[in-house]
Design an enzyme around this catalytic site. Structure first.
Site, PDB file in Angstrom:
ATOM      1  N   GLY A  65     -27.788  42.079  62.954  1.00 22.70           N
ATOM      2  CA  GLY A  65     -28.232  43.431  62.636  1.00 22.70           C
ATOM      3  C   GLY A  65     -28.767  43.566  61.235  1.00 22.70           C
ATOM      4  N   ASP A 121     -15.765  38.511  56.956  1.00 18.24           N
ATOM      5  CA  ASP A 121     -16.580  37.350  56.567  1.00 18.24           C
ATOM      6  C   ASP A 121     -15.779  36.398  55.681  1.00 18.24           C
ATOM      7  OD1 ASP A 121     -18.847  38.219  57.923  1.00 18.24           O
ATOM      8  OD2 ASP A 121     -19.578  39.388  56.239  1.00 18.24           O
ATOM      9  N   HIS A 236     -23.400  48.642  57.065  1.00 12.72           N
ATOM     10  CA  HIS A 236     -22.779  48.710  58.387  1.00 12.72           C
ATOM     11  C   HIS A 236     -22.463  50.154  58.759  1.00 12.72           C
ATOM     12  CE1 HIS A 236     -21.454  44.849  56.481  1.00 12.72           C
ATOM     13  NE2 HIS A 236     -21.907  44.355  57.625  1.00 12.72           N
ATOM     14  N   ASP A 428     -55.501  67.559  63.474  1.00 15.30           N
ATOM     15  CA  ASP A 428     -55.807  67.464  62.048  1.00 15.30           C
ATOM     16  C   ASP A 428     -57.229  67.887  61.683  1.00 15.30           C
ATOM     17  OD1 ASP A 428     -57.226  65.380  63.139  1.00 15.30           O
ATOM     18  OD2 ASP A 428     -56.568  63.878  61.688  1.00 15.30           O
ATOM     19  N   THR A 471     -62.512  60.474  61.096  1.00  9.16           N
ATOM     20  CA  THR A 471     -63.859  60.287  61.650  1.00  9.16           C
ATOM     21  C   THR A 471     -64.822  61.363  61.163  1.00  9.16           C
ATOM     22  OG1 THR A 471     -62.921  59.258  63.614  1.00  9.16           O
ATOM     23  CG2 THR A 471     -65.165  60.061  63.781  1.00  9.16           C
TER      24      THR A 471
END
Length: 598
Positions: A65, A121, A236, A428, A471
């Site tokens: 993760g 760990d 975590h 937009d 555009t």
């Protein structure tokens, strides 16, 4: 809120076990020199890829993760192997033992194990290390605790949590091992780096672990609350030290104070003073966009220089030690202490050393960092415009009056254009047209319009280019620049008034030039449905009011047309039968306002 929670709980992998194994397999596909021990979830280097098998082996590991940390750090110049647990859970001692006994070169002169400071760990890797030592292996463990979000009082005997600074420690130890250093030296330099390292994180939300329930996602979201950022959040989903409502500069100011303020006795873990050589790492939790992360880097570097007199020797940015798709980031500052090992083995040189590992993202060569770059003056863009005078004249008062009339009418129609575009596009168009119109209006309000029409045309084209995106902005910019060029063609040696006929011919030539860049024609449901009727009518009649009426009719006729070009092509439904094309409608409003003033 419900939609946000549902989105947070959506994953491509619903089975967390499958997600981890598939992710590990993927790492071997992006680096063919790596192998996967699927049973023990170990990524390790293929024996044939190891040039110096007697060198110290550096390994790391922890819960999954946090990708790319640290399985994707396996490779030449970094890790020899990595042991992965399940998501956010430590690997077992048996997995660690398997790695130490089966997946490292037998002739290696020792092993350095880099571990983040989390109880699971430390214990599980510790058991594996002790077993390996009992079998005669020389193994040293470097525990990384770099977090300052949890201060001394709260951290107690556990100490600082391990955060993204672990990536720097892994790289330093891996490069030193690659250079042939001893186990003791590799471990000593790793611990030196930890002692000079501070990190703190912040996130806008918790993450949702694949396979867990929607209710759990709801609980995670509600724990933080809307509009808040959590300072000191762990990797975590651990709670941080404070929930804040602030802007980015305010957040960075607080985070840097936790890292660097020597008056904060609860958090002043490392003494970093003005002018010290440092390395800055800005680590993405995984869900912060690259755009925002880059902006975050900018603000951090600005405040480091302004408030702390620090100019990092290296700036590293990206996802190195993640937290699934968390919308957060971690700031790590490493002070470059002297390793005492001589040339080629300074902390900076070890970070700069090459590494063939997909998880290490520092791609800029040392020479590029160290080079002196002379100041380059900003270009005066106004001086770049083609403003050579012409003898073509237009009434400045009338030109200003008519343009302002058209622009005001266009701005007033923004809400309607936006509504239309929200139905058939992405919503937009109205905002883009309004931005361009406001830019031109600001120019007209603060500047005298010259009699030379070319000067105004060129300036307006430049304003549209920088204020209108998408555009429409590109099409209008091409069209206006072409119009300026075609008007200039009609210049002569004597003062000449621009007539409606001359304007019409220049407009017609510009429409043809626009055809090189877009196939749009009347009937395609685009702004051309208003522009071309306007130009053709003006060319035929010389009457701008009739031309504006033709543009208005052309825009109205787009209602019911099915789009052939533009984003509307991809939008389903029957919206095109209800509203006109937004671009055509907006243009017709401008032309109508223009004509009303004449």
């Amino acid at each position: 809120m419900a939609a946000d929670i549902a989105s947070a709980a959506k994953h491509y992998f619903d089975d967390p076990t499958n997600a981890v194994i598939s992710g590990l397999r993927g790492i071997t596909l992006t680096n063919p020199s790596l192998l996967l021990d699927e049973k023990n979830k170990i990524i390790y280097r293929h024996p044939s890829s190891i040039v110096f098998p007697k060198n110290v082996s550096v390994i790391c590991g922890g819960g999954s993760g946090h990708e790319p940390g640290f399985a994707a750090f396996v490779g030449q110049g970094a890790l020899m192997a990595c042991v992965a647990g399940t998501i956010f859970a430590s690997p077992s001692a048996q997995q660690v033992r398997a790695c130490l006994s089966q997946r490292l070169p037998a002739e290696a002169k020792g092993v350095v194990v880099v571990v983040t400071n989390y109880t699971g760990d430390v214990l599980n890797f510790g058991m594996g290390i002790e077993k390996a030592r009992a079998m005669g292996k020389k193994v040293e463990m470097v525990v990384v605790g770099d977090d300052v979000g949890v201060g001394r009082a709260k951290g107690g005997k556990v100490g600082r949590r391990g955060l993204s600074g672990t990536a720097l420690v892994v790289k330093i130890c891996g490069a030193l091992a690659e250079a042939g250093a001893s186990v003791d030296d590799c471990a000593k330099v790793g611990r030196l780096a930890v002692d000079n390292l501070v990190s703190v994180g912040a996130s806008l939300s918790r993450v949702h672990v694949p396979g867990r329930s929607l209710e759990e996602a709801k609980e995670e979201e509600e724990r933080l609350g809307p509009g808040l950022v959590e300072l000191g959040m762990g990797i975590h989903n651990e709670p941080g030290c404070e929930k804040l409502k602030t802007d980015l500069p305010g957040l960075i100011k607080i985070m840097l104070a936790q890292l660097l303020d020597q008056n904060d006795k609860d958090r002043a873990y490392v003494k970093i003073e003005r002018g010290d050589d440092t390395v800055l790492l800005v680590n993405n939790f995984g869900g912060t966009s690259n755009l925002e992360l880059s902006g975050i880097v900018t603000e951090i570097v600005r405040q480091l220089g302004q408030d702390y007199g620090l100019k990092p020797r290296r700036v590293i940015s990206g996802t190195l030690f993640g937290s699934l798709n968390g919308p957060g980031f971690i700031i790590s500052v490493l002070r470059l202490a002297d390793t005492g090992l001589g040339s080629g083995k300074s902390i900076l040189e070890l970070l700069d050393a090459p590494a063939e590992a997909t998880g290490w993202s520092a791609s800029i060569k040392p020479g590029t960092w160290e080079k002196e770059y002379r100041h380059v003056d900003a270009v005066d863009e106004d001086g770049q415009d083609d403003r050579r005078p012409t003898n073509l004249r237009a009434d400045p008062r009338l030109l200003k009056l008519s343009l302002k009339s058209g622009l005001h009418k266009l701005i007033a129609s923004e809400a309607e254009v936006t509504r239309y575009d929200s139905i058939v596009g992405d919503g937009d168009c109205g905002v883009g047209l309004k931005r361009g119109a406001e830019g031109i209006l600001q120019y007209l309000e603060h500047n005298e319009v010259p009699a030379d029409a070319m000067v105004s045309l060129t300036k307006i084209a430049g304003i549209v280019e920088v204020t209108m995106d998408g555009t429409s902005g590109a099409l209008y910019t091409i069209f206006l620049n072409s119009l300026a060029a075609n008007v200039r063609k009609r210049d002569s040696a004597h003062t000449t008034d621009l007539t409606p006929s001359m304007w019409a011919q220049a407009l017609d030539d510009s429409v043809k030039a626009l055809g090189v860049y877009t196939p749009a024609q009347p009937g395609d449901r685009t702004l051309m449905d208003a522009l071309i009727p306007f130009v053709e009518t003006l060319k035929t009649t010389g009457n701008i009011k009739q031309a504006a009426e033709a543009a208005k009719k052309g825009a109205e006729n787009t209602k019911g047309m099915k789009a052939s070009l533009g984003r509307s092509v991809y939008v389903g439904g029957q919206g095109h039968t209800e509203v006109p094309d937004p671009g055509a409608y907006g243009l017709s409003q401008f032309l109508t306002g223009l004509a009303e003033a004449l």
